[in-house]
Design an enzyme around this catalytic site. Structure first.
Site, PDB file in Angstrom:
ATOM      1  N   GLY A  72       0.847  -1.182   0.000  1.00 27.73           N
ATOM      2  CA  GLY A  72       0.000   0.000   0.000  1.00 27.73           C
ATOM      3  C   GLY A  72       0.883   1.232   0.000  1.00 27.73           C
ATOM      4  O   GLY A  72       2.032   1.174   0.445  1.00 27.73           O
ATOM      5  N   GLN A 109       2.877   9.883   1.400  1.00 23.07           N
ATOM      6  CA  GLN A 109       4.159   9.203   1.242  1.00 23.07           C
ATOM      7  C   GLN A 109       4.862   9.572  -0.053  1.00 23.07           C
ATOM      8  O   GLN A 109       6.040   9.283  -0.217  1.00 23.07           O
ATOM      9  CB  GLN A 109       3.974   7.690   1.324  1.00 23.07           C
ATOM     10  CG  GLN A 109       3.561   7.219   2.705  1.00 23.07           C
ATOM     11  CD  GLN A 109       3.429   5.726   2.733  1.00 23.07           C
ATOM     12  OE1 GLN A 109       2.407   5.177   2.350  1.00 23.07           O
ATOM     13  NE2 GLN A 109       4.492   5.066   3.173  1.00 23.07           N
ATOM     14  N   CYS A 136       6.672   0.059   7.293  1.00 23.66           N
ATOM     15  CA  CYS A 136       6.195   1.186   6.492  1.00 23.66           C
ATOM     16  C   CYS A 136       7.308   1.636   5.564  1.00 23.66           C
ATOM     17  O   CYS A 136       8.467   1.753   5.986  1.00 23.66           O
ATOM     18  CB  CYS A 136       5.781   2.332   7.415  1.00 23.66           C
ATOM     19  SG  CYS A 136       5.163   3.791   6.559  1.00 23.66           S
ATOM     20  N   LEU A 137       6.965   1.920   4.311  1.00 24.69           N
ATOM     21  CA  LEU A 137       7.959   2.388   3.350  1.00 24.69           C
ATOM     22  C   LEU A 137       8.605   3.694   3.804  1.00 24.69           C
ATOM     23  O   LEU A 137       9.764   3.954   3.478  1.00 24.69           O
ATOM     24  CB  LEU A 137       7.324   2.563   1.963  1.00 24.69           C
ATOM     25  CG  LEU A 137       6.793   1.284   1.310  1.00 24.69           C
ATOM     26  CD1 LEU A 137       6.043   1.614   0.027  1.00 24.69           C
ATOM     27  CD2 LEU A 137       7.910   0.294   1.058  1.00 24.69           C
ATOM     28  N   HIS A 191      -3.737   1.062   8.130  1.00 17.04           N
ATOM     29  CA  HIS A 191      -2.377   1.612   8.085  1.00 17.04           C
ATOM     30  C   HIS A 191      -2.319   2.789   7.105  1.00 17.04           C
ATOM     31  O   HIS A 191      -1.815   3.861   7.437  1.00 17.04           O
ATOM     32  CB  HIS A 191      -1.392   0.513   7.677  1.00 17.04           C
ATOM     33  CG  HIS A 191       0.016   0.966   7.565  1.00 17.04           C
ATOM     34  ND1 HIS A 191       0.976   0.639   8.488  1.00 17.04           N
ATOM     35  CD2 HIS A 191       0.649   1.727   6.634  1.00 17.04           C
ATOM     36  CE1 HIS A 191       2.135   1.180   8.134  1.00 17.04           C
ATOM     37  NE2 HIS A 191       1.956   1.840   7.001  1.00 17.04           N
ATOM     38  N   GLU A 192      -2.846   2.590   5.900  1.00 19.53           N
ATOM     39  CA  GLU A 192      -2.819   3.665   4.890  1.00 19.53           C
ATOM     40  C   GLU A 192      -3.752   4.808   5.295  1.00 19.53           C
ATOM     41  O   GLU A 192      -3.439   5.980   5.065  1.00 19.53           O
ATOM     42  CB  GLU A 192      -3.186   3.119   3.508  1.00 19.53           C
ATOM     43  CG  GLU A 192      -2.248   2.042   2.980  1.00 19.53           C
ATOM     44  CD  GLU A 192      -0.773   2.411   3.004  1.00 19.53           C
ATOM     45  OE1 GLU A 192      -0.436   3.608   2.847  1.00 19.53           O
ATOM     46  OE2 GLU A 192       0.056   1.497   3.173  1.00 19.53           O
ATOM     47  N   HIS A 231      -2.134   7.278   7.412  1.00 25.84           N
ATOM     48  CA  HIS A 231      -1.300   8.238   6.668  1.00 25.84           C
ATOM     49  C   HIS A 231      -2.102   9.471   6.241  1.00 25.84           C
ATOM     50  O   HIS A 231      -1.612  10.593   6.345  1.00 25.84           O
ATOM     51  CB  HIS A 231      -0.689   7.589   5.427  1.00 25.84           C
ATOM     52  CG  HIS A 231       0.547   6.802   5.701  1.00 25.84           C
ATOM     53  ND1 HIS A 231       1.692   7.351   6.234  1.00 25.84           N
ATOM     54  CD2 HIS A 231       0.821   5.484   5.506  1.00 25.84           C
ATOM     55  CE1 HIS A 231       2.618   6.414   6.343  1.00 25.84           C
ATOM     56  NE2 HIS A 231       2.117   5.271   5.925  1.00 25.84           N
TER      57      HIS A 231
END
Length: 192
Positions: free
Chosen positions: A45, A50, A106-107, A148-149, A152
């Site tokens: 995702g 991000q 997480c990226l 999670h997304e 963000h």
């Protein structure tokens, strides 16, 4: 196009994101670029903050998680199907079910993984990439990735769910990420 991932410490990751209209500039290209960026970064995702955009947009692909399940995962998550989807202007209606722990990463916070408790289910109201209104409930791994997304686009990170002791234990790693002292195999954008 593969876009750089914004690293921990960048202010855009802490912004409450704005809804957008169908006239948002080059939206189809942005969505395509987000898919490219997510796959090139080995993510499941990615949210607009991000990639340095403070808008309520994220994409997820949990199909790839389900396809890579080992035998134990298949037993633990027998009904998991996976979803590949775009979420625009998502707003959470409710979370439900027993909170359960799962090891998340997480990226934007590379090389940090921690167990995070999240609800089993989430119900969202959103529009798809064609700006068709949707309301749906998701559960299991897919609900976790969505939550999670979703964090963000609300200016939150998975580390915000950790107990104070865990946060102190990873403080140096977070400082290294924010300071650009980390190497990953995808493009990153640092605050400094």
């Amino acid at each position: 196009m593969n876009l750089p991932i914004v690293a921990y410490g960048h202010p855009v990751l802490r912004k409450m994101c704005d809804d957008i209209t169908p006239e948002y500039p080059e939206l189809k290209k942005l969505i395509a670029d987000m898919w490219d960026t997510m796959y090139n970064s080995n993510g499941v995702g990615v949210a607009a903050p991000q990639i340095n955009r403070a808008i309520r947009l994220f994409v997820i692909d949990t199909v790839q998680i389900v396809e890579s399940f080992d035998d134990q995962d298949k037993k633990d998550y027998p009904n998991e199907k996976g979803v590949k989807q775009v979420f625009i202007n998502a707003h959470k209606i409710e979370e439900s079910g027993e909170p359960w722990a799962y090891n998340e990463g997480c990226l934007s916070i590379p090389k940090v993984r921690e167990d995070v408790k999240r609800a089993e289910k989430v119900r969202l109201r959103y529009v798809d990439e064609n700006f068709q209104e949707q309301e749906a409930e998701f559960d299991g791994i897919t609900a976790r990735v969505i939550l999670h997304e979703y964090d963000h686009i609300d200016g939150k990170l998975f580390i915000d769910h950790l107990p104070p002791l865990k946060k102190r234990l990873i403080k140096k790693k977070l400082e290294d990420i924010a300071g650009g002292k980390i190497r990953v195999d995808y493009k990153m954008l640092f605050a400094k």
